[in-house]
Design a protein around this motif. Structure first.
Motif: not given
Length: 381
Positions: A336-354
């Motif tokens: 559900l948190l991932e769904w919220w993040t996708r709805k608010v911030f879109g599908r960009n995931h550069r912050e997850d590139l650890t």
């Protein structure tokens, strides 16, 4: 002590519940804060006064307590766990906070906390004013009301208004039932509206499944998009960005942060206000952000004209805690948190590139393979 990304002792990522959540601080600084707190309590007892603490002071005190108890093996209670996670989130948003707190004396730290609280109260007041107007406008459009809810007046909201009453009604009851409506409006003991019930506006299709109360919670096809999610964007991005949400709740919203950046690049003369999410480096939706937004929207739907923690039988602090615990207490709801993040911030995931994730990608994998072949060739010679 600096909160370096390379210093595992100061890592601010939220660990599993069985791992100590304390962010290490100086024993000397903790001792000074504890002594001062005890002196204040003694002085308050002499004057027969209650000691008042701000929420930020509670977070700091809880982190100090965790540092003292981390070697004892004691288990955190839900309230303590929640406070400690709140301190971690605060330090992640204000990267300078933890290090600054460790270097200041008591008077300086008290002054810093007062300024932070003053700023937080001011921001909260701005958000309340923004949603007072926006929520009324959205409800007027959503419900095609006649007469319309006034955007500048709250006296005709709450349970005296049929549309607002339906959204505020506890999920276990049906607002359309005349007995329920009368009981809530008359505030009878059989129909107590409290923080122990999820409001209908948080549920899909405005109703709960008694056999599966989690189904649809905080993901209403219309209300999450038009009320909760738009309220979130009105607070953390900008009021205008709330209108950019599309879809039926299962698609992807616009990348609002990137849109704001593009708007600033395109604008030569007009100034575009930097959104809160950009200022604090927010790229993911957090449980506390959802809880804060839900509280603001619930207040906007009510007919209470000035903020109070307890509105009749409804305690906003406990309501906030219930939402945070819904997300954070195991098993949690990461999807559900991932769904919220996708709805608010879109599908960009550069912050997850650890670094760990990047090391497994083909560029680095190829470099590692070439190094292995070179090493093997060298060894064969």
């Amino acid at each position: 002590m600096a909160l370096s990304r390379d210093d595992s002792a100061g890592d601010l990522s939220v660990p599993p519940r069985e791992v100590s959540l304390c962010v290490p601080t100086s024993p000397h600084a903790r001792a000074k804060r504890r002594i001062t707190a005890l002196m204040e309590e003694v002085e308050a007892l002499k004057q027969d006064k209650a000691v008042k603490h701000s929420p930020i002071e509670d977070l700091v005190a809880e982190n100090d307590r965790c540092c003292e108890d981390r070697d004892s093996g004691s288990t955190l209670e839900n309230r303590q766990d929640r406070l400690q996670r709140g301190y971690i989130e605060l330090a992640k948003s204000l990267l300078w906070f933890h290090e600054r707190l460790a270097t200041l004396d008591h008077e300086e730290s008290e002054d810093m906390l007062r300024k932070l609280k003053r700023g937080a109260d001011s921001a909260c007041g701005d958000d309340t004013g923004t949603l007072k107007d926006l929520v009324a406008s959205w409800i007027n459009i959503l419900c095609c009301l006649s007469p319309l809810i006034r955007t500048d007046d709250k006296h005709h909201r709450g349970f005296v208004n049929d549309a607002c009453g339906q959204l505020l009604c506890p999920a276990e009851w049906r607002w359309e039932d005349p007995v329920v409506k009368a009981g809530i409006c008359d505030r009878t003991t059989a129909f107590i509206v409290s923080e122990n019930s999820w409001p209908t506006f948080m549920y899909e299709n405005y109703e709960a499944d008694a056999k599966n109360l989690e189904r649809g919670l905080m993901k209403s096809k219309l209300l999450v998009m038009l009320i909760v999610l738009k309220g979130f964007k009105a607070i953390f991005t900008s009021p205008s960005s709330a209108n950019e949400v599309d879809g039926d709740g299962d698609g992807d919203g616009a990348d609002i942060i990137e849109n704001c950046r593009c708007a600033r690049r395109r604008s030569d003369q007009a100034k575009v206000k930097t959104c809160v999410a950009s200022i604090i480096g927010m790229r993911k939706v957090t449980p506390r952000a959802i809880a804060y937004t839900a509280c603001q929207i619930r207040f906007a739907l009510s007919n209470i004209t000035s903020w109070r923690t307890v509105d009749r039988d409804f305690d906003y602090q406990i309501f906030w805690n219930n939402i945070v615990d819904f997300f954070e207490v195991p098993p949690g709801v990461n999807q559900l948190l991932e769904w919220w993040t996708r709805k608010v911030f879109g599908r960009n995931h550069r912050e997850d590139l650890t670094p760990d994730v990047v090391s497994k990608m083909s560029v680095n994998a190829l470099a590692a393979q070439r190094q292995q072949m070179e090493d093997a060739a060298f060894d064969s010679d």
